[in-house]
Scaffold this motif. Structure first.
Motif, PDB file in Angstrom:
ATOM      1  N   ARG A  77      -0.195  -0.234 126.202  1.00 53.24           N
ATOM      2  CA  ARG A  77       0.063   0.986 125.484  1.00 53.24           C
ATOM      3  C   ARG A  77       1.566   1.813 126.264  1.00 53.24           C
ATOM      4  N   ALA A  78       1.538   2.367 127.177  1.00 54.93           N
ATOM      5  CA  ALA A  78       2.214   2.716 127.186  1.00 54.93           C
ATOM      6  C   ALA A  78       3.909   1.753 127.130  1.00 54.93           C
ATOM      7  N   ALA A  79       4.187   0.725 127.488  1.00 51.53           N
ATOM      8  CA  ALA A  79       5.163   0.011 127.269  1.00 51.53           C
ATOM      9  C   ALA A  79       5.352  -0.565 125.434  1.00 51.53           C
ATOM     10  N   TYR A  80       4.335  -0.679 124.907  1.00 52.19           N
ATOM     11  CA  TYR A  80       3.988  -0.986 123.223  1.00 52.19           C
ATOM     12  C   TYR A  80       3.448  -0.008 122.662  1.00 52.19           C
ATOM     13  N   PRO A  81       3.667   0.906 122.557  1.00 48.48           N
ATOM     14  CA  PRO A  81       2.731   1.933 121.778  1.00 48.48           C
ATOM     15  C   PRO A  81       2.795   2.156 120.310  1.00 48.48           C
ATOM     16  N   ASP A  82       3.982   1.703 119.903  1.00 46.05           N
ATOM     17  CA  ASP A  82       4.003   0.879 117.673  1.00 46.05           C
ATOM     18  C   ASP A  82       2.552  -0.286 118.087  1.00 46.05           C
ATOM     19  N   TYR A  83       3.126  -1.149 119.345  1.00 43.27           N
ATOM     20  CA  TYR A  83       1.933  -2.723 118.600  1.00 43.27           C
ATOM     21  C   TYR A  83       0.385  -2.389 118.467  1.00 43.27           C
ATOM     22  N   VAL A  84       0.218  -1.519 119.721  1.00 45.43           N
ATOM     23  CA  VAL A  84      -1.201  -1.075 120.720  1.00 45.43           C
ATOM     24  C   VAL A  84      -1.445   0.013 119.189  1.00 45.43           C
ATOM     25  N   ALA A  85      -1.043   1.115 118.751  1.00 44.23           N
ATOM     26  CA  ALA A  85      -1.262   1.730 117.279  1.00 44.23           C
ATOM     27  C   ALA A  85      -2.287   0.588 116.471  1.00 44.23           C
ATOM     28  N   MET A 157       4.912  -5.722  95.473  1.00 43.82           N
ATOM     29  CA  MET A 157       3.754  -4.398  95.068  1.00 43.82           C
ATOM     30  C   MET A 157       3.831  -3.553  95.468  1.00 43.82           C
ATOM     31  N   LEU A 158       4.145  -3.288  96.874  1.00 43.85           N
ATOM     32  CA  LEU A 158       4.223  -2.397  97.762  1.00 43.85           C
ATOM     33  C   LEU A 158       5.532  -0.821  97.320  1.00 43.85           C
ATOM     34  N   ASN A 159       6.022  -2.099  96.698  1.00 48.34           N
ATOM     35  CA  ASN A 159       7.980  -0.637  96.017  1.00 48.34           C
ATOM     36  C   ASN A 159       8.231  -0.365  97.737  1.00 48.34           C
ATOM     37  N   ILE A 160       8.293  -1.408  98.585  1.00 46.45           N
ATOM     38  CA  ILE A 160       9.289  -1.193  99.606  1.00 46.45           C
ATOM     39  C   ILE A 160      10.472  -1.336  99.532  1.00 46.45           C
ATOM     40  N   PRO A 161      11.501  -0.654  99.748  1.00 49.99           N
ATOM     41  CA  PRO A 161      12.534  -0.530  99.700  1.00 49.99           C
ATOM     42  C   PRO A 161      13.644  -1.763  99.235  1.00 49.99           C
ATOM     43  N   SER A 162      14.321  -2.527  98.828  1.00 50.60           N
ATOM     44  CA  SER A 162      15.166  -3.646  98.304  1.00 50.60           C
ATOM     45  C   SER A 162      15.903  -3.896 100.222  1.00 50.60           C
ATOM     46  N   GLY A 163      15.574  -5.255 100.120  1.00 52.78           N
ATOM     47  CA  GLY A 163      16.585  -5.291 101.435  1.00 52.78           C
ATOM     48  C   GLY A 163      15.954  -5.479 102.781  1.00 52.78           C
ATOM     49  N   SER A 164      14.809  -4.891 102.570  1.00 54.44           N
ATOM     50  CA  SER A 164      13.463  -4.527 103.793  1.00 54.44           C
ATOM     51  C   SER A 164      13.279  -6.463 103.692  1.00 54.44           C
ATOM     52  N   GLU A 165      13.091  -7.240 103.123  1.00 54.41           N
ATOM     53  CA  GLU A 165      12.793  -8.425 103.453  1.00 54.41           C
ATOM     54  C   GLU A 165      12.900  -9.204 104.940  1.00 54.41           C
ATOM     55  N   PRO A 166      13.889  -9.580 105.389  1.00 57.72           N
ATOM     56  CA  PRO A 166      14.034 -10.180 106.785  1.00 57.72           C
ATOM     57  C   PRO A 166      12.768  -9.500 107.874  1.00 57.72           C
ATOM     58  N   GLU A 167      13.147  -8.070 107.927  1.00 60.01           N
ATOM     59  CA  GLU A 167      12.411  -8.004 108.633  1.00 60.01           C
ATOM     60  C   GLU A 167      11.068  -7.761 108.435  1.00 60.01           C
ATOM     61  N   PHE A 168      10.343  -7.832 107.030  1.00 62.81           N
ATOM     62  CA  PHE A 168       9.219  -8.063 106.784  1.00 62.81           C
ATOM     63  C   PHE A 168       8.534  -9.363 107.151  1.00 62.81           C
ATOM     64  N   LEU A 169       9.231 -10.167 107.013  1.00 62.92           N
ATOM     65  CA  LEU A 169       8.907 -11.343 107.313  1.00 62.92           C
ATOM     66  C   LEU A 169       8.670 -11.321 108.758  1.00 62.92           C
ATOM     67  N   ALA A 170      10.049 -10.952 110.141  1.00 58.94           N
ATOM     68  CA  ALA A 170      10.482 -11.449 111.702  1.00 58.94           C
ATOM     69  C   ALA A 170       8.845 -10.032 112.240  1.00 58.94           C
ATOM     70  N   MET A 192       8.549  -7.486 120.192  1.00 59.45           N
ATOM     71  CA  MET A 192       8.554  -6.166 119.968  1.00 59.45           C
ATOM     72  C   MET A 192       9.285  -5.809 119.193  1.00 59.45           C
ATOM     73  N   PRO A 193      10.251  -5.344 119.240  1.00 58.03           N
ATOM     74  CA  PRO A 193      11.664  -4.947 118.415  1.00 58.03           C
ATOM     75  C   PRO A 193      11.462  -5.395 116.815  1.00 58.03           C
ATOM     76  N   ALA A 194      10.676  -6.249 116.486  1.00 56.13           N
ATOM     77  CA  ALA A 194      10.726  -6.346 114.775  1.00 56.13           C
ATOM     78  C   ALA A 194       9.195  -5.598 114.594  1.00 56.13           C
ATOM     79  N   VAL A 195       7.866  -5.689 115.563  1.00 52.58           N
ATOM     80  CA  VAL A 195       7.424  -4.883 115.405  1.00 52.58           C
ATOM     81  C   VAL A 195       7.385  -3.967 114.570  1.00 52.58           C
ATOM     82  N   SER A 196       8.513  -2.411 115.963  1.00 54.79           N
ATOM     83  CA  SER A 196       8.424  -1.244 115.621  1.00 54.79           C
ATOM     84  C   SER A 196       9.891  -0.954 114.322  1.00 54.79           C
ATOM     85  N   ARG A 197      10.119  -2.083 114.204  1.00 53.90           N
ATOM     86  CA  ARG A 197      11.417  -2.443 112.832  1.00 53.90           C
ATOM     87  C   ARG A 197      10.541  -2.307 111.433  1.00 53.90           C
ATOM     88  N   GLY A 198       9.407  -2.696 112.027  1.00 56.28           N
ATOM     89  CA  GLY A 198       9.018  -2.648 110.391  1.00 56.28           C
ATOM     90  C   GLY A 198       7.536  -2.062 110.027  1.00 56.28           C
TER      91      GLY A 198
END
Length: 410
Positions: A77-85, A157-170, A192-198
């Motif tokens: 929880r302390a090391a990866y709060p984004d992931y745990v959430a 479908m979510l109207n995510i800003p264009s250019g974010s597809e690689p981050e979404f796949l990761a 974990m970095p990919a989780v935080s960026r996503g």
């Protein structure tokens, strides 16, 4: 010491290259000789027979929450709060009452009827992808086609800003891979970095949509989902979007790739589908039954209450893998399990799970893959395999990284 139901000399290694290429002879041996196998590598059991899998998938003593309600360790929880959430609010880890509440709010948004409104958008995205492919020559079905459209569909479908597809796949790859028990700590940390960026992308989208709702926008619909003044909170929204990416993108990539592979291996079935494109959805279901893309463990469950099943003791906390790829090749399920028949209709199609944990993104995955398959075959009247598929080393999937085919629009 784990108990098993068969000879100790049998070894289950889902990373053996021969197994990855064709796991079904191995599954047959285990169904016959060790239908409940003690898999020491993960300190749990793998269940191979259809009747056992279907009995245990309904057993309330097995749960989807690997923490068994105790939550994640403080150090994680302390090391990866984004992931745990995002994991704590995942539908697979919610307590039953919270799970039922969230499913009630959002299930209507993911039903076939509501998703049908998105078909024109899905069709246009796949049309654009195919238009960029060569009219004649060799293409890689996985990299050039199957991997290119699902994330674009989710983003649209979510109207995510264009250019974010690689981050979404990761993001999707990271969420799937880290569910696997026994992942080495350094490998886990690498995701974990990919989780935080996503999550940063999704948070920004949620904040924008709260200020500026959009018509025909799935994110706006999720934010607005309401029943008796009960709404999703931001943590639940984040987890649902993560689950949607997994269920509607990564699964679709592999389903599309494997279905094209099996159709090319079975020219008679390809001819049937070309003659009647409405068989596309049945072809997808038959591929999931005949050659599922799971690496070998199957559906992960955890023992909440100790019990004995078929003479094997299951202890609290142990993982139990319900090996659905083996179960759906069991003669107890269909009489001719080793025949690939796209006209097959079974009494049930449990490829996407069962009961309250049926995959929320199943209808979306089917819509995408059905449209992709029909358009791919319409675009290329001539398709032939160039060489055998090349498999990757994903911890969950028998992922095909290279499926070269020769295509022609003539």
């Amino acid at each position: 010491m784990l108990e098993t139901s068969g000879p100790s000399e049998l070894k289950f290694d889902p990373f053996d290259p021969a197994f990855v290429e064709d796991p079904y002879p191995t599954y047959r041996r285990f169904r016959e000789q060790a239908p409940i196998y003690a898999w020491e590598q993960v300190k749990g059991h793998v269940v191979f027979r259809y009747r056992d899998v279907m009995a245990l998938i309904r057993d309330p003593r097995l749960v989807t929450d690997g923490t068994l309600g105790s939550g994640f360790p403080d150090e994680l929880r302390a090391a990866y709060p984004d992931y745990v959430a995002i994991r704590e609010n995942d539908l697979f880890m919610m307590p039953p009452s919270a799970h039922a509440r969230v499913r009630k709010l959002v299930t209507p948004l993911f039903g076939p009827r509501n998703l049908e409104a998105h078909r024109p958008r899905v069709t246009q995205i796949i049309t654009d992808v195919l238009a960029a492919l060569p009219e004649d020559g060799v293409i890689n079905v996985f990299r050039d086609f199957a991997q290119t459209y699902p994330v674009r569909v989710i983003a649209a479908m979510l109207n995510i800003p264009s250019g974010s597809e690689p981050e979404f796949l990761a993001f999707a790859d990271a969420l799937i891979a880290t569910i696997f028990p026994g992942l080495p700590p350094e490998q886990f940390a690498g995701y974990m970095p990919a989780v935080s960026r996503g999550l940063d992308i999704v948070r920004a989208c949620i904040a924008d949509r709260r200020e500026r709702p959009m018509a025909d926008d799935l994110m706006t619909h999720l934010i607005s989902a309401c029943d008796d003044a009960d709404r999703l909170n931001d943590a639940e929204l984040l987890s649902l979007v993560g689950g949607l990416i997994i269920g509607g993108s990564d699964t679709t990539v592999h389903l599309t790739t494997y279905t094209i592979l099996e159709l090319l291996r079975h020219p008679d079935q390809l001819a049937l589908l070309r003659a009647d494109p409405s068989l596309a959805r049945l072809a997808l279901d038959e591929t999931l039954r005949y050659n599922a893309f799971g690496r070998g463990g199957g559906l992960a469950r955890f023992v909440d209450q100790p019990f004995t099943f078929e003479g094997v003791e299951f202890h609290r906390g142990q993982p139990v893998f319900l090996n659905t790829p083996s179960a759906f090749r069991d003669p107890e399920f269909v009489s001719d399990p080793d025949v690939y028949d796209i006209r097959r209709r079974t009494n049930s199609s449990p490829w996407f799970g069962h009961g309250p944990h049926f995959c929320l993104g199943a209808s979306l995955a089917r819509l995408e893959a059905e449209t992709a398959l029909q358009q791919f075959l319409a675009r290329y009247p001539t398709i032939e395999l160039v060489s055998k598929p090349v498999y990757g080393n994903h911890p969950i999937f028998r992922d095909i990284l290279d499926l070269p085919v020769r295509v022609s629009t003539k």
